[in-house]
Scaffold this motif. Structure first.
Motif, PDB file in Angstrom:
ATOM      1  N   VAL A  50     -23.211 -37.540  32.138  1.00  0.00           N
ATOM      2  CA  VAL A  50     -24.536 -36.901  32.084  1.00  0.00           C
ATOM      3  C   VAL A  50     -24.840 -36.460  30.656  1.00  0.00           C
ATOM      4  CG1 VAL A  50     -25.864 -34.882  32.831  1.00  0.00           C
ATOM      5  CG2 VAL A  50     -24.562 -36.221  34.504  1.00  0.00           C
ATOM      6  N   GLU A  51     -23.880 -35.844  29.993  1.00  0.00           N
ATOM      7  CA  GLU A  51     -24.083 -35.401  28.609  1.00  0.00           C
ATOM      8  C   GLU A  51     -24.348 -36.585  27.685  1.00  0.00           C
ATOM      9  OE1 GLU A  51     -24.548 -32.306  27.491  1.00  0.00           O
ATOM     10  OE2 GLU A  51     -24.444 -31.816  29.624  1.00  0.00           O
ATOM     11  N   TYR A  52     -23.620 -37.661  27.866  1.00  0.00           N
ATOM     12  CA  TYR A  52     -23.816 -38.847  27.027  1.00  0.00           C
ATOM     13  C   TYR A  52     -25.203 -39.450  27.236  1.00  0.00           C
ATOM     14  CZ  TYR A  52     -23.431 -43.488  25.077  1.00  0.00           C
ATOM     15  OH  TYR A  52     -23.670 -44.629  24.353  1.00  0.00           O
ATOM     16  N   VAL A  53     -25.589 -39.622  28.483  1.00  0.00           N
ATOM     17  CA  VAL A  53     -26.884 -40.227  28.766  1.00  0.00           C
ATOM     18  C   VAL A  53     -28.011 -39.353  28.208  1.00  0.00           C
ATOM     19  CG1 VAL A  53     -28.480 -40.892  30.612  1.00  0.00           C
ATOM     20  CG2 VAL A  53     -26.080 -41.568  30.730  1.00  0.00           C
ATOM     21  N   LYS A  54     -27.882 -38.040  28.315  1.00  0.00           N
ATOM     22  CA  LYS A  54     -28.878 -37.142  27.716  1.00  0.00           C
ATOM     23  C   LYS A  54     -28.938 -37.324  26.205  1.00  0.00           C
ATOM     24  CE  LYS A  54     -28.751 -33.340  31.041  1.00  0.00           C
ATOM     25  NZ  LYS A  54     -28.349 -31.931  31.219  1.00  0.00           N
ATOM     26  N   SER A  55     -27.785 -37.502  25.570  1.00  0.00           N
ATOM     27  CA  SER A  55     -27.737 -37.601  24.108  1.00  0.00           C
ATOM     28  C   SER A  55     -28.316 -38.913  23.584  1.00  0.00           C
ATOM     29  CB  SER A  55     -26.306 -37.426  23.597  1.00  0.00           C
ATOM     30  OG  SER A  55     -25.534 -38.578  23.847  1.00  0.00           O
ATOM     31  N   VAL A  56     -28.332 -39.937  24.398  1.00  0.00           N
ATOM     32  CA  VAL A  56     -28.869 -41.229  23.953  1.00  0.00           C
ATOM     33  C   VAL A  56     -30.199 -41.559  24.629  1.00  0.00           C
ATOM     34  CG1 VAL A  56     -26.599 -42.161  23.388  1.00  0.00           C
ATOM     35  CG2 VAL A  56     -27.573 -42.596  25.647  1.00  0.00           C
ATOM     36  N   ALA A  57     -30.827 -40.564  25.217  1.00  0.00           N
ATOM     37  CA  ALA A  57     -32.070 -40.806  25.950  1.00  0.00           C
ATOM     38  C   ALA A  57     -33.149 -41.430  25.074  1.00  0.00           C
ATOM     39  CB  ALA A  57     -32.573 -39.505  26.561  1.00  0.00           C
ATOM     40  N   GLU A  58     -33.132 -41.134  23.802  1.00  0.00           N
ATOM     41  CA  GLU A  58     -34.131 -41.686  22.886  1.00  0.00           C
ATOM     42  C   GLU A  58     -33.823 -43.126  22.491  1.00  0.00           C
ATOM     43  OE1 GLU A  58     -36.907 -40.022  21.883  1.00  0.00           O
ATOM     44  OE2 GLU A  58     -36.282 -38.481  23.310  1.00  0.00           O
ATOM     45  N   LYS A  59     -32.576 -43.542  22.670  1.00  0.00           N
ATOM     46  CA  LYS A  59     -32.149 -44.879  22.265  1.00  0.00           C
ATOM     47  C   LYS A  59     -32.042 -45.772  23.497  1.00  0.00           C
ATOM     48  CE  LYS A  59     -29.361 -42.680  18.765  1.00  0.00           C
ATOM     49  NZ  LYS A  59     -28.028 -42.265  18.424  1.00  0.00           N
TER      50      LYS A  59
END
Length: 73
Positions: A50-59
């Motif tokens: 979840v943290e990873y997907v949030k961090s790359v949401a713009e990419k």
């Protein structure tokens, strides 16, 4: 008319959320055997996913694979 697939210069960016290292190894071997260029990012639990997907949401992600029986979801 059929076309022959051409090699891709850039590797496919795959994020896989999987807690079984044997499954990851099998997938890696299968990709190598097929000559696929893969940039594989493996996460092993739901919280880090979840943290990873949030961090790359713009990419853009090319592929996201999720194990449905993850710990800490």
């Amino acid at each position: 008319m059929s076309s022959v697939p051409q090699p891709v210069a850039e590797p496919c960016r795959i994020t896989w959320i999987e807690d079984n290292p044997a499954d990851v190894r099998l997938f890696t071997i299968a990709c190598e055997d097929q000559g696929l260029k893969v940039d594989l990012n493996v996460l092993t639990d739901g919280e880090s996913a979840v943290e990873y997907v949030k961090s790359v949401a713009e990419k853009a992600l090319d592929v996201l694979i999720v194990d449905i029986n993850l710990p800490r979801v």
